[in-house]
Design a protein around this motif. Sequence first.
Motif, short mmCIF file in Angstrom:
data_model
loop_
_atom_site.label_atom_id
_atom_site.label_comp_id
_atom_site.label_asym_id
_atom_site.label_seq_id
_atom_site.Cartn_x
_atom_site.Cartn_y
_atom_site.Cartn_z
N SER A 3 5.72 -8.36 6.48
CA SER A 3 6.62 -8.64 5.36
C SER A 3 6.90 -7.42 4.50
CB SER A 3 6.04 -9.75 4.50
OG SER A 3 4.78 -9.36 4.00
N PHE A 4 6.35 -6.28 4.85
CA PHE A 4 6.57 -5.07 4.06
C PHE A 4 7.26 -4.03 4.93
CE2 PHE A 4 2.78 -7.13 2.34
CZ PHE A 4 3.18 -7.31 1.03
N SER A 5 8.17 -3.29 4.34
CA SER A 5 8.96 -2.34 5.13
C SER A 5 8.32 -0.95 5.13
CB SER A 5 10.39 -2.26 4.60
OG SER A 5 10.38 -1.76 3.29
N CYS A 6 8.53 -0.26 6.22
CA CYS A 6 8.07 1.12 6.37
C CYS A 6 9.01 2.02 5.58
CB CYS A 6 8.08 1.49 7.85
SG CYS A 6 7.80 3.24 8.17
N PRO A 7 8.47 2.96 4.79
CA PRO A 7 9.36 3.84 4.03
C PRO A 7 10.10 4.86 4.91
CG PRO A 7 7.06 4.34 3.56
CD PRO A 7 7.08 3.14 4.44
N HIS A 8 9.68 5.05 6.15
CA HIS A 8 10.35 6.00 7.04
C HIS A 8 11.53 5.35 7.75
CE1 HIS A 8 7.41 9.26 6.72
NE2 HIS A 8 6.47 8.34 6.76
N CYS A 9 11.26 4.26 8.48
CA CYS A 9 12.30 3.65 9.32
C CYS A 9 12.90 2.39 8.71
CB CYS A 9 11.75 3.37 10.70
SG CYS A 9 10.41 2.14 10.75
N THR A 13 7.70 -3.88 9.45
CA THR A 13 6.64 -3.86 10.44
C THR A 13 5.24 -3.86 9.86
OG1 THR A 13 6.76 -1.46 10.52
CG2 THR A 13 8.06 -2.66 12.15
N LEU A 14 5.09 -3.68 8.56
CA LEU A 14 3.75 -3.59 7.97
C LEU A 14 3.35 -4.94 7.39
CD1 LEU A 14 4.22 -0.18 6.18
CD2 LEU A 14 3.01 -0.62 8.31
N GLY A 15 2.15 -5.36 7.74
CA GLY A 15 1.64 -6.64 7.27
C GLY A 15 0.76 -6.52 6.05
N LEU A 16 0.17 -7.63 5.68
CA LEU A 16 -0.68 -7.69 4.50
C LEU A 16 -1.94 -6.84 4.67
CD1 LEU A 16 -1.08 -8.90 1.69
CD2 LEU A 16 -2.22 -10.83 2.78
N GLN A 32 6.16 0.89 14.60
CA GLN A 32 7.43 1.20 15.25
C GLN A 32 7.68 2.70 15.35
OE1 GLN A 32 10.68 -1.10 13.83
NE2 GLN A 32 12.23 0.21 14.75
N CYS A 33 7.58 3.42 14.24
CA CYS A 33 7.88 4.86 14.27
C CYS A 33 6.63 5.73 14.32
CB CYS A 33 8.75 5.26 13.09
SG CYS A 33 7.96 5.11 11.47
N GLY A 34 5.47 5.21 13.96
CA GLY A 34 4.22 5.94 14.04
C GLY A 34 3.99 6.94 12.92
N LYS A 35 4.84 6.94 11.90
CA LYS A 35 4.68 7.91 10.81
C LYS A 35 3.78 7.34 9.72
CE LYS A 35 9.06 10.15 11.70
NZ LYS A 35 10.38 10.46 11.21
#
Length: 104
Positions: A3-9, A13-16, A32-35
């Motif tokens: 429910s949380f977004s990656c600041p790069h892509c 993809t980020l969970g609790l 997803q992007c590995g950063k």
Amino acid sequence: MSSFSCPHCQAQTLGLKAKLVASLWGVVRCPQCGKPSCAQPLVLGALYFLLVWDILLFGYVSFVNYQTQDTFSGMLYLIVMLTVIVILKFFAVYVPLVAMRSVD
């Protein structure tokens, strides 16, 4: 469950669990992007300053009240201290993530 977004892509993809790790000064990597990403250090630092202040202030007042045989006030301050700790830990999960960059 992510429910949380990656600041790069910007993918959700980020969970609790990743946010909990980041709120404890950890580094999380996007599946997803590995950063790498981390929680905003200034906001997290302010929250942890309030946490330490809460423990020192209310813990000391509670201890002093127990020493003077005022157990009701001591227990009340202890409950207030624990409640503030839970609230601050809850807010720490919602500190925004920032992208980590390599130093060149």
